[in-house]
Write a protein that holds these residues in place. Structure first.
Motif, PDB file in Angstrom:
ATOM      1  N   CYS A 107     -74.712  29.635 -43.669  1.00  0.00           N
ATOM      2  CA  CYS A 107     -74.743  30.143 -42.290  1.00  0.00           C
ATOM      3  C   CYS A 107     -76.124  29.882 -41.681  1.00  0.00           C
ATOM      4  O   CYS A 107     -76.987  30.772 -41.657  1.00  0.00           O
ATOM      5  CB  CYS A 107     -74.408  31.631 -42.256  1.00  0.00           C
ATOM      6  N   HIS A 108     -76.315  28.661 -41.182  1.00  0.00           N
ATOM      7  CA  HIS A 108     -77.613  28.278 -40.637  1.00  0.00           C
ATOM      8  C   HIS A 108     -77.632  28.279 -39.111  1.00  0.00           C
ATOM      9  O   HIS A 108     -78.608  27.828 -38.515  1.00  0.00           O
ATOM     10  CB  HIS A 108     -78.004  26.894 -41.152  1.00  0.00           C
ATOM     11  N   LYS A 127     -87.871  36.692 -45.971  1.00  0.00           N
ATOM     12  CA  LYS A 127     -88.444  35.372 -46.225  1.00  0.00           C
ATOM     13  C   LYS A 127     -87.334  34.327 -46.153  1.00  0.00           C
ATOM     14  O   LYS A 127     -87.498  33.260 -45.546  1.00  0.00           O
ATOM     15  CB  LYS A 127     -89.121  35.335 -47.591  1.00  0.00           C
ATOM     16  N   ALA A 128     -86.175  34.653 -46.744  1.00  0.00           N
ATOM     17  CA  ALA A 128     -85.029  33.738 -46.709  1.00  0.00           C
ATOM     18  C   ALA A 128     -84.499  33.564 -45.282  1.00  0.00           C
ATOM     19  O   ALA A 128     -84.140  32.458 -44.874  1.00  0.00           O
ATOM     20  CB  ALA A 128     -83.921  34.254 -47.627  1.00  0.00           C
ATOM     21  N   VAL A 129     -84.433  34.656 -44.526  1.00  0.00           N
ATOM     22  CA  VAL A 129     -83.993  34.572 -43.133  1.00  0.00           C
ATOM     23  C   VAL A 129     -84.923  33.662 -42.344  1.00  0.00           C
ATOM     24  O   VAL A 129     -84.480  32.804 -41.566  1.00  0.00           O
ATOM     25  CB  VAL A 129     -83.948  35.977 -42.491  1.00  0.00           C
ATOM     26  N   ALA A 130     -86.219  33.827 -42.549  1.00  0.00           N
ATOM     27  CA  ALA A 130     -87.201  33.016 -41.828  1.00  0.00           C
ATOM     28  C   ALA A 130     -87.047  31.534 -42.147  1.00  0.00           C
ATOM     29  O   ALA A 130     -87.252  30.673 -41.282  1.00  0.00           O
ATOM     30  CB  ALA A 130     -88.613  33.485 -42.167  1.00  0.00           C
ATOM     31  N   LYS A 134     -83.220  30.467 -37.003  1.00  0.00           N
ATOM     32  CA  LYS A 134     -84.139  30.786 -35.911  1.00  0.00           C
ATOM     33  C   LYS A 134     -83.436  31.794 -35.004  1.00  0.00           C
ATOM     34  O   LYS A 134     -82.518  31.448 -34.266  1.00  0.00           O
ATOM     35  CB  LYS A 134     -84.518  29.523 -35.134  1.00  0.00           C
ATOM     36  N   LEU A 135     -83.875  33.041 -35.076  1.00  0.00           N
ATOM     37  CA  LEU A 135     -83.183  34.137 -34.418  1.00  0.00           C
ATOM     38  C   LEU A 135     -83.647  34.355 -32.982  1.00  0.00           C
ATOM     39  O   LEU A 135     -84.788  34.064 -32.629  1.00  0.00           O
ATOM     40  CB  LEU A 135     -83.396  35.431 -35.208  1.00  0.00           C
ATOM     41  N   SER A 157     -91.242  31.846 -37.608  1.00  0.00           N
ATOM     42  CA  SER A 157     -90.070  30.967 -37.652  1.00  0.00           C
ATOM     43  C   SER A 157     -89.185  31.116 -36.428  1.00  0.00           C
ATOM     44  O   SER A 157     -88.497  30.175 -36.031  1.00  0.00           O
ATOM     45  CB  SER A 157     -89.246  31.253 -38.911  1.00  0.00           C
ATOM     46  N   SER A 158     -89.171  32.298 -35.820  1.00  0.00           N
ATOM     47  CA  SER A 158     -88.275  32.567 -34.691  1.00  0.00           C
ATOM     48  C   SER A 158     -89.083  32.878 -33.437  1.00  0.00           C
ATOM     49  O   SER A 158     -89.086  34.003 -32.925  1.00  0.00           O
ATOM     50  CB  SER A 158     -87.335  33.738 -35.018  1.00  0.00           C
ATOM     51  N   GLN A 159     -89.774  31.882 -32.928  1.00  0.00           N
ATOM     52  CA  GLN A 159     -90.602  32.071 -31.749  1.00  0.00           C
ATOM     53  C   GLN A 159     -89.770  32.375 -30.500  1.00  0.00           C
ATOM     54  O   GLN A 159     -90.295  32.853 -29.505  1.00  0.00           O
ATOM     55  CB  GLN A 159     -91.464  30.830 -31.510  1.00  0.00           C
TER      56      GLN A 159
END
Length: 430
Positions: A107-108, A127-130, A134-135, A157-159
């Motif tokens: 689920c990327h 850490k894995a989510v990051a 990109k949320l 990671s999610s700017q």
């Protein structure tokens, strides 16, 4: 029943089956679904999503309260729903790092994740989510394990993160807010009950990349925030519309005065020790007019106000609201035990658009209050009068048919309502 719905509605995109008795068999038909608090299906139900019998274009999935799911269930979801964009897994005390890691395997495309009341998730998960997605929206609440490392990784990671709900995460510090301040498009931030956040963290935020974007900020129960933070919020967050400062115990009257220079439409000051004269000065600044002028059509931006448990406030405060806040839509003054019928008379004379009113615990109100409220029904559509012992059931029931929501009781107010033999309010526990 579900099968008939799906066969008869071929264009159906969204179906909410929360709290129903559906089983594994139903899952082979659904495409966009909420299964919140359904406890009769198991991991095997999601096998339909991996065997071709299910839908591989699922966008939204709500599994809140489904504590029967294990790592295998999340593994099946990941394999069968590679296009998933939003997942909600609230109220799931059994959720572990392994479950989220299994979900992230394929689920990327996730843009929004909600993990309220998931206390066992650690830095490993985030850490894995990051690394995987990109949320744009992230909601976490009641987690005592997340450290500055997680917030740094997520914000890097999610700017594009626009909404961050991080309530009751006590290991969040000023360093965490420094990372949050680097976000470019943040519009909503909730860090309530994050007791390690201080004025330094708020300063990072007010000088950060989203200072001109932030529209809603909640720092409720942040016990180390002082008047300096409120001053910086008032000066730098120019687009802020909603501010929650409830139970920030170090705030003084000076903080309230600073708020008068903002353009807020929603303000929560519940549990703050505000004086009548300070609130009046604040409302004068909101209105941007000299005190000696008397404009009948005066109106400022404030629409939703909460002054519950502000035990020093009296009828004079409500009189100020009725005069300076002509557009007031909702007012909560729970536990304001100095308020009398005169306060409601002021309110009903000046607030022509009031729709919601909560006077629970205002023990001096009598049946006369109901007569005043009848004047503004409509637009008044919601009235809450719990623990109002001097308002009779008979008088209260006469108002019930005229509003959409109605609540009344003559119970003795709990001690934290602020009425305990005249003693000051006690801070309620969460």
């Amino acid at each position: 029943m579900v099968q008939r719905i799906l066969e008869g509605c071929p264009c159906l995109l969204y179906l909410n089956l929360s709290c129903t008795l559906l089983t594994n068999k139903t899952l082979q038909h659904l495409q966009y679904l909420s299964l919140a608090y359904c406890d009769r299906f198991t991991d095997e139900g999601f096998l339909y999503l991996t065997t071709g019998k299910g839908c591989h274009s699922l966008i939204h999935l709500n599994l809140s309260g489904c504590t029967q799911l294990t790592v295998n269930g999340f593994r099946y979801i990941s394999a069968g729903c590679p296009a998933l964009e939003e997942i909600v897994v609230n109220d799931m005390l059994t959720l572990s790092d392994s479950c989220v890691l299994a979900l992230l395997t394929r689920c990327h495309c996730l843009l929004a994740i909600s993990l309220l009341d998931a206390p066992h998730l650690s830095d490993i998960t985030f850490k894995a989510v990051a690394e995987a997605v990109k949320l744009k929206s992230l909601s976490i609440e009641g987690n005592y394990q997340l450290t500055d490392f997680s917030w740094n990784a997520l914000c890097r990671s999610s700017q594009g993160l626009r909404r961050l709900h991080a309530a009751e995460c006590p290991r969040m510090t000023d360093a965490s807010l420094k990372s949050v301040a680097s976000l470019q498009h943040l519009r909503y931030l909730n860090i309530s009950y994050c007791n390690r956040v201080t004025d330094v963290g708020v300063q990072y935020l007010t000088k950060g990349c989203s200072a001109n974007e932030l529209q809603e900020l909640n720092v409720s129960h942040c016990s180390h925030i002082t008047d300096i933070s409120v001053m910086r919020i008032a000066q730098r967050l120019c687009k802020l519309h909603h501010l929650n400062l409830s139970y920030c115990e170090r705030l003084t009257d000076s903080a309230v005065e600073w708020l008068g220079w903002t353009s807020l439409c929603s303000l929560d000051l519940s549990g703050c020790n505000i004086q009548d004269e300070v609130l009046l000065a604040c409302l004068l600044l909101f209105s941007r007019i000299p005190e000696n002028l008397n404009f009948r059509n005066l109106k400022n931006n404030l629409e939703h106000v909460d002054i519950s448990h502000c035990v020093a406030l009296s009828d004079a405060a409500v009189r100020a609201f009725s005069f300076y806040c002509r557009g007031l839509v909702a007012l909560r003054m729970v536990g304001c035990f100095k308020m009398t019928d005169m306060a409601v008379q002021y309110l009903t004379s000046g607030s022509q658009y009031l729709r919601e009113l909560d006077v629970s615990g205002c023990v001096l109100l009598t049946d006369l209050t109901l007569r005043y409220l009848e004047r503004i029904c409509p637009p008044l559509s919601s009235i809450t009068m719990a623990c109002c012992s001097r308002i009779s059931r008979y008088a209260a029931s006469k108002l019930q048919p005229r509003v959409t929501y109605w609540e009344h009781s003559s119970d003795t107010p709990p001690y934290w309502f602020g009425y305990n033999m005249g003693h000051p309010v006690t801070k309620p526990t969460k």
